[in-house]
Design a protein around this motif. Sequence first.
Motif: not given
Length: 69
Positions: A28-37, A60-68
């Motif tokens: 359940r870890l969000l991408l933004v949490q992986l990056l920051r924490e 992500i692979d050149g595409e814009v995405a939301r990390g949350c």
Amino acid sequence: MSTTEHIALVPIEVMVNGQRYRREVEPRLLLVQLLREKLRMTGTHIGCDTTYCGACTVQIDGEVARGCL
């Protein structure tokens, strides 16, 4: 889910800015949490938690995405 119930960690591998990272994380870890924490990359921010503000935007692979999400 009770607080005593164990959540199995899953192995992941990501490449960020050309560097490969391997971690075991909760599913359940969000991408933004992986990056920051977990990776200590604080350039990505947590804003509204609803995708509207764009503070968590990553590529992500050149595409814009939301990390949350």
